[in-house]
Design an enzyme around this catalytic site. Structure first.
Site, PDB file in Angstrom:
ATOM      1  CG  ASP A 122      -1.963   2.230   6.477  1.00 43.92           C
ATOM      2  OD1 ASP A 122      -2.359   1.780   5.381  1.00 43.92           O
ATOM      3  OD2 ASP A 122      -2.291   3.355   6.909  1.00 43.92           O
ATOM      4  CG  ASP A 136      -1.843   1.124   1.326  1.00 48.55           C
ATOM      5  OD1 ASP A 136      -2.383   1.502   0.273  1.00 48.55           O
ATOM      6  OD2 ASP A 136      -2.036   1.662   2.427  1.00 48.55           O
ATOM      7  CG  ASP A 166      -2.313   7.500   0.798  1.00 45.60           C
ATOM      8  OD1 ASP A 166      -1.457   8.369   0.629  1.00 45.60           O
ATOM      9  OD2 ASP A 166      -3.318   7.379   0.082  1.00 45.60           O
TER      10      ASP A 166
END
Length: 258
Positions: free
Chosen positions: A209, A13, A15
Protein backbone atom coordinates in the site's frame (compact mmCIF):
# COMPACT_ATOMS: atom_id res chain seq x y z
CA UNK A 1 2.31 -8.90 -19.52
CA UNK A 2 1.77 -12.17 -17.66
CA UNK A 3 -1.51 -12.26 -15.73
CA UNK A 4 -1.26 -11.75 -11.98
CA UNK A 5 -3.08 -15.03 -11.48
CA UNK A 6 -0.35 -16.88 -13.41
CA UNK A 7 2.40 -15.77 -11.02
CA UNK A 8 3.90 -18.43 -8.74
CA UNK A 9 4.85 -16.27 -5.75
CA UNK A 10 3.23 -13.43 -3.83
CA UNK A 11 5.04 -11.16 -1.36
CA UNK A 12 2.50 -9.10 0.57
CA UNK A 13 2.86 -6.23 2.98
CA UNK A 14 0.59 -6.48 6.05
CA UNK A 15 -0.41 -3.09 7.53
CA UNK A 16 -2.89 -1.48 5.14
CA UNK A 17 -2.99 -4.59 2.92
CA UNK A 18 -4.14 -7.41 5.22
CA UNK A 19 -5.37 -5.42 8.22
CA UNK A 20 -5.73 -2.03 9.89
CA UNK A 21 -4.89 -2.43 13.58
CA UNK A 22 -7.02 -5.37 14.70
CA UNK A 23 -9.47 -5.22 11.78
CA UNK A 24 -9.14 -7.54 8.80
CA UNK A 25 -9.60 -5.70 5.49
CA UNK A 26 -12.30 -6.66 2.96
CA UNK A 27 -11.40 -9.42 0.50
CA UNK A 28 -8.42 -10.72 2.52
CA UNK A 29 -10.04 -14.04 3.49
CA UNK A 30 -10.96 -14.71 -0.15
CA UNK A 31 -7.42 -13.79 -1.27
CA UNK A 32 -5.76 -16.15 1.25
CA UNK A 33 -8.20 -18.96 0.35
CA UNK A 34 -7.24 -18.43 -3.32
CA UNK A 35 -3.50 -18.54 -2.52
CA UNK A 36 -3.93 -21.91 -0.80
CA UNK A 37 -6.35 -23.29 -3.39
CA UNK A 38 -4.08 -22.38 -6.32
CA UNK A 39 -0.98 -23.66 -4.43
CA UNK A 40 0.78 -20.30 -4.69
CA UNK A 41 3.93 -19.61 -2.70
CA UNK A 42 3.31 -16.59 -0.46
CA UNK A 43 4.99 -14.55 2.23
CA UNK A 44 3.73 -11.73 4.43
CA UNK A 45 6.70 -9.36 4.56
CA UNK A 46 6.31 -6.53 7.03
CA UNK A 47 8.48 -3.52 7.85
CA UNK A 48 7.04 -3.53 11.35
CA UNK A 49 9.65 -4.81 13.82
CA UNK A 50 7.39 -5.07 16.87
CA UNK A 51 6.09 -8.63 16.57
CA UNK A 52 7.62 -12.05 15.93
CA UNK A 53 6.23 -14.31 13.16
CA UNK A 54 4.41 -16.34 15.84
CA UNK A 55 2.77 -13.19 17.25
CA UNK A 56 1.72 -12.12 13.73
CA UNK A 57 0.33 -15.60 13.10
CA UNK A 58 -1.65 -15.41 16.36
CA UNK A 59 -2.86 -11.88 15.59
CA UNK A 60 -4.35 -13.06 12.28
CA UNK A 61 -5.80 -16.16 13.98
CA UNK A 62 -7.65 -13.87 16.42
CA UNK A 63 -9.18 -12.16 13.37
CA UNK A 64 -10.25 -15.54 11.97
CA UNK A 65 -7.41 -16.08 9.47
CA UNK A 66 -5.40 -19.29 9.90
CA UNK A 67 -1.93 -18.99 8.33
CA UNK A 68 1.13 -20.96 9.46
CA UNK A 69 4.16 -19.24 10.98
CA UNK A 70 6.57 -19.87 8.09
CA UNK A 71 4.59 -17.45 5.90
CA UNK A 72 5.82 -14.37 7.85
CA UNK A 73 9.05 -12.38 7.63
CA UNK A 74 9.75 -9.11 9.45
CA UNK A 75 12.25 -6.25 9.31
CA UNK A 76 13.38 -7.34 12.81
CA UNK A 77 14.45 -10.74 11.42
CA UNK A 78 16.11 -9.06 8.42
CA UNK A 79 17.96 -6.65 10.73
CA UNK A 80 19.18 -9.46 12.97
CA UNK A 81 20.35 -11.45 9.93
CA UNK A 82 22.21 -8.44 8.51
CA UNK A 83 23.97 -7.50 11.76
CA UNK A 84 24.99 -11.08 12.58
CA UNK A 85 26.42 -11.54 9.07
CA UNK A 86 28.41 -8.30 9.41
CA UNK A 87 29.65 -8.86 12.95
CA UNK A 88 28.95 -12.33 14.44
CA UNK A 89 28.66 -12.34 18.23
CA UNK A 90 28.45 -8.55 18.49
CA UNK A 91 26.44 -6.50 21.00
CA UNK A 92 23.76 -3.85 20.62
CA UNK A 93 21.86 -1.15 22.46
CA UNK A 94 18.26 -1.52 21.29
CA UNK A 95 15.34 0.90 21.21
CA UNK A 96 12.52 -1.37 20.12
CA UNK A 97 9.81 -3.89 20.94
CA UNK A 98 10.14 -7.57 22.00
CA UNK A 99 9.95 -8.78 18.37
CA UNK A 100 13.23 -6.98 17.63
CA UNK A 101 14.94 -8.01 20.88
CA UNK A 102 14.04 -11.67 20.34
CA UNK A 103 15.24 -11.65 16.71
CA UNK A 104 18.62 -10.29 17.84
CA UNK A 105 18.92 -12.77 20.73
CA UNK A 106 18.16 -15.70 18.40
CA UNK A 107 21.21 -14.96 16.21
CA UNK A 108 23.54 -14.52 19.18
CA UNK A 109 23.55 -10.73 19.52
CA UNK A 110 23.76 -9.63 23.16
CA UNK A 111 22.33 -6.50 24.78
CA UNK A 112 24.87 -3.89 25.88
CA UNK A 113 24.16 -0.34 27.08
CA UNK A 114 27.81 0.53 27.90
CA UNK A 115 29.95 0.04 24.78
CA UNK A 116 27.85 -1.73 22.11
CA UNK A 117 28.95 -2.33 18.52
CA UNK A 118 25.53 -1.15 17.27
CA UNK A 119 22.63 1.07 18.24
CA UNK A 120 19.52 -0.52 16.73
CA UNK A 121 16.20 1.33 16.49
CA UNK A 122 12.78 -0.09 15.61
CA UNK A 123 9.18 0.79 16.36
CA UNK A 124 8.18 0.87 20.03
CA UNK A 125 5.58 2.47 22.29
CA UNK A 126 8.16 2.96 25.07
CA UNK A 127 10.30 5.50 23.18
CA UNK A 128 11.39 8.39 25.42
CA UNK A 129 13.93 11.18 25.82
CA UNK A 130 16.36 9.15 27.96
CA UNK A 131 16.58 6.52 25.15
CA UNK A 132 17.58 9.24 22.68
CA UNK A 133 20.17 10.81 24.99
CA UNK A 134 21.80 7.45 25.67
CA UNK A 135 21.71 6.37 22.02
CA UNK A 136 23.31 9.67 20.96
CA UNK A 137 26.18 9.23 23.44
CA UNK A 138 26.81 5.64 22.24
CA UNK A 139 26.79 6.59 18.54
CA UNK A 140 29.12 9.51 19.25
CA UNK A 141 31.43 7.03 20.99
CA UNK A 142 31.56 4.86 17.87
CA UNK A 143 28.52 2.54 17.84
CA UNK A 144 27.07 2.03 14.35
CA UNK A 145 23.47 3.19 13.86
CA UNK A 146 20.96 0.78 12.32
CA UNK A 147 17.22 1.27 11.68
CA UNK A 148 14.90 -1.69 11.09
CA UNK A 149 12.99 0.19 8.38
CA UNK A 150 12.81 3.57 6.70
CA UNK A 151 9.06 4.26 7.12
CA UNK A 152 8.39 7.74 8.49
CA UNK A 153 4.81 6.85 9.41
CA UNK A 154 2.65 3.75 9.70
CA UNK A 155 -1.11 3.14 9.67
CA UNK A 156 -3.03 2.48 12.87
CA UNK A 157 -6.64 2.44 13.98
CA UNK A 158 -6.10 6.07 15.02
CA UNK A 159 -4.65 7.24 11.69
CA UNK A 160 -0.99 7.66 10.77
CA UNK A 161 1.55 7.37 13.61
CA UNK A 162 5.36 7.96 13.69
CA UNK A 163 7.41 4.96 12.51
CA UNK A 164 11.10 4.01 12.65
CA UNK A 165 12.59 6.77 10.51
CA UNK A 166 10.81 9.44 12.57
CA UNK A 167 12.05 7.83 15.81
CA UNK A 168 15.68 7.56 14.65
CA UNK A 169 15.84 11.09 13.17
CA UNK A 170 16.72 12.86 16.46
CA UNK A 171 19.70 10.48 16.92
CA UNK A 172 20.89 11.16 13.35
CA UNK A 173 20.52 14.93 13.78
CA UNK A 174 22.31 15.03 17.13
CA UNK A 175 25.24 12.85 16.00
CA UNK A 176 25.59 13.83 12.34
CA UNK A 177 25.51 10.08 11.51
CA UNK A 178 23.12 8.53 8.99
CA UNK A 179 21.41 5.28 9.93
CA UNK A 180 21.49 2.22 7.67
CA UNK A 181 17.96 0.89 7.14
CA UNK A 182 17.49 -2.84 6.55
CA UNK A 183 13.75 -3.23 5.78
CA UNK A 184 11.92 -2.48 2.53
CA UNK A 185 12.90 -1.03 0.09
CA UNK A 186 16.36 -2.47 0.88
CA UNK A 187 16.92 -5.31 -1.64
CA UNK A 188 18.46 -7.44 1.16
CA UNK A 189 15.03 -8.06 2.66
CA UNK A 190 13.39 -8.65 -0.72
CA UNK A 191 16.03 -11.16 -1.85
CA UNK A 192 15.62 -13.10 1.38
CA UNK A 193 11.87 -13.13 0.78
CA UNK A 194 12.31 -14.53 -2.73
CA UNK A 195 14.69 -17.21 -1.39
CA UNK A 196 12.11 -18.19 1.22
CA UNK A 197 9.47 -18.49 -1.52
CA UNK A 198 11.81 -20.44 -3.79
CA UNK A 199 10.73 -18.50 -6.88
CA UNK A 200 12.52 -16.24 -9.37
CA UNK A 201 11.75 -12.51 -9.28
CA UNK A 202 10.11 -12.73 -12.74
CA UNK A 203 7.59 -15.23 -11.32
CA UNK A 204 6.69 -13.14 -8.26
CA UNK A 205 4.51 -10.15 -7.34
CA UNK A 206 4.95 -7.51 -4.64
CA UNK A 207 1.63 -6.36 -3.15
CA UNK A 208 1.67 -3.27 -0.94
CA UNK A 209 0.00 0.00 0.00
CA UNK A 210 3.05 2.28 -0.02
CA UNK A 211 4.79 3.66 -3.09
CA UNK A 212 8.00 4.59 -1.23
CA UNK A 213 8.66 1.18 0.36
CA UNK A 214 6.55 -1.63 -1.16
CA UNK A 215 6.29 -0.57 -4.79
CA UNK A 216 9.85 0.73 -5.17
CA UNK A 217 11.11 -2.46 -3.44
CA UNK A 218 9.26 -4.59 -5.99
CA UNK A 219 10.47 -2.53 -8.94
CA UNK A 220 14.12 -2.55 -7.82
CA UNK A 221 14.04 -6.32 -7.19
CA UNK A 222 12.45 -7.09 -10.57
CA UNK A 223 8.97 -8.11 -9.40
CA UNK A 224 5.64 -7.09 -10.88
CA UNK A 225 3.98 -4.67 -8.47
CA UNK A 226 0.44 -4.21 -7.18
CA UNK A 227 -0.54 -1.09 -5.25
CA UNK A 228 -3.69 -1.57 -3.16
CA UNK A 229 -5.63 1.53 -2.12
CA UNK A 230 -6.75 -0.05 1.19
CA UNK A 231 -3.83 1.51 3.11
CA UNK A 232 -2.16 4.90 3.18
CA UNK A 233 -1.81 5.82 -0.53
CA UNK A 234 -4.50 7.58 -2.54
CA UNK A 235 -4.77 7.59 -6.37
CA UNK A 236 -3.77 11.28 -6.32
CA UNK A 237 -0.57 10.54 -4.37
CA UNK A 238 0.53 7.94 -6.93
CA UNK A 239 0.96 10.78 -9.44
CA UNK A 240 3.62 12.42 -7.25
CA UNK A 241 6.10 9.57 -7.80
CA UNK A 242 8.41 9.16 -10.82
CA UNK A 243 7.63 5.42 -11.04
CA UNK A 244 4.40 3.43 -11.39
CA UNK A 245 3.05 0.10 -10.12
CA UNK A 246 2.01 -2.46 -12.75
CA UNK A 247 -1.48 -2.63 -11.23
CA UNK A 248 -3.57 -0.41 -8.94
CA UNK A 249 -6.41 -2.24 -7.14
CA UNK A 250 -8.86 -1.35 -4.37
CA UNK A 251 -7.71 -4.30 -2.25
CA UNK A 252 -6.15 -7.76 -2.41
CA UNK A 253 -9.56 -9.34 -3.00
CA UNK A 254 -9.49 -7.85 -6.51
CA UNK A 255 -6.53 -10.13 -7.42
CA UNK A 256 -8.84 -13.16 -7.12
CA UNK A 257 -11.42 -11.73 -9.52
CA UNK A 258 -9.01 -10.49 -12.22
Amino acid sequence: MESLQDKKGFICDMDGVIYHGNRLLPGVTEFVDWLYREKKEFLFLTNSSERSPRELQQKLARMGLEISEEHFYTSALATAKFISSQSPGCSAYVIGAPGLMNALYEVGITMNDVNPDYVVVGETTTYHYDNIVHAVSLVRAGARLIGTNSDLTGPSEHGLIPACRALIAPIELATGKSAYFVGKPNPLMMRTGLKMLGVHSAEAVMVGDRMDTDIIAGIETGLDTVLVLSGCTSPEEVEQFPYRPNHILKGVGDIVSM
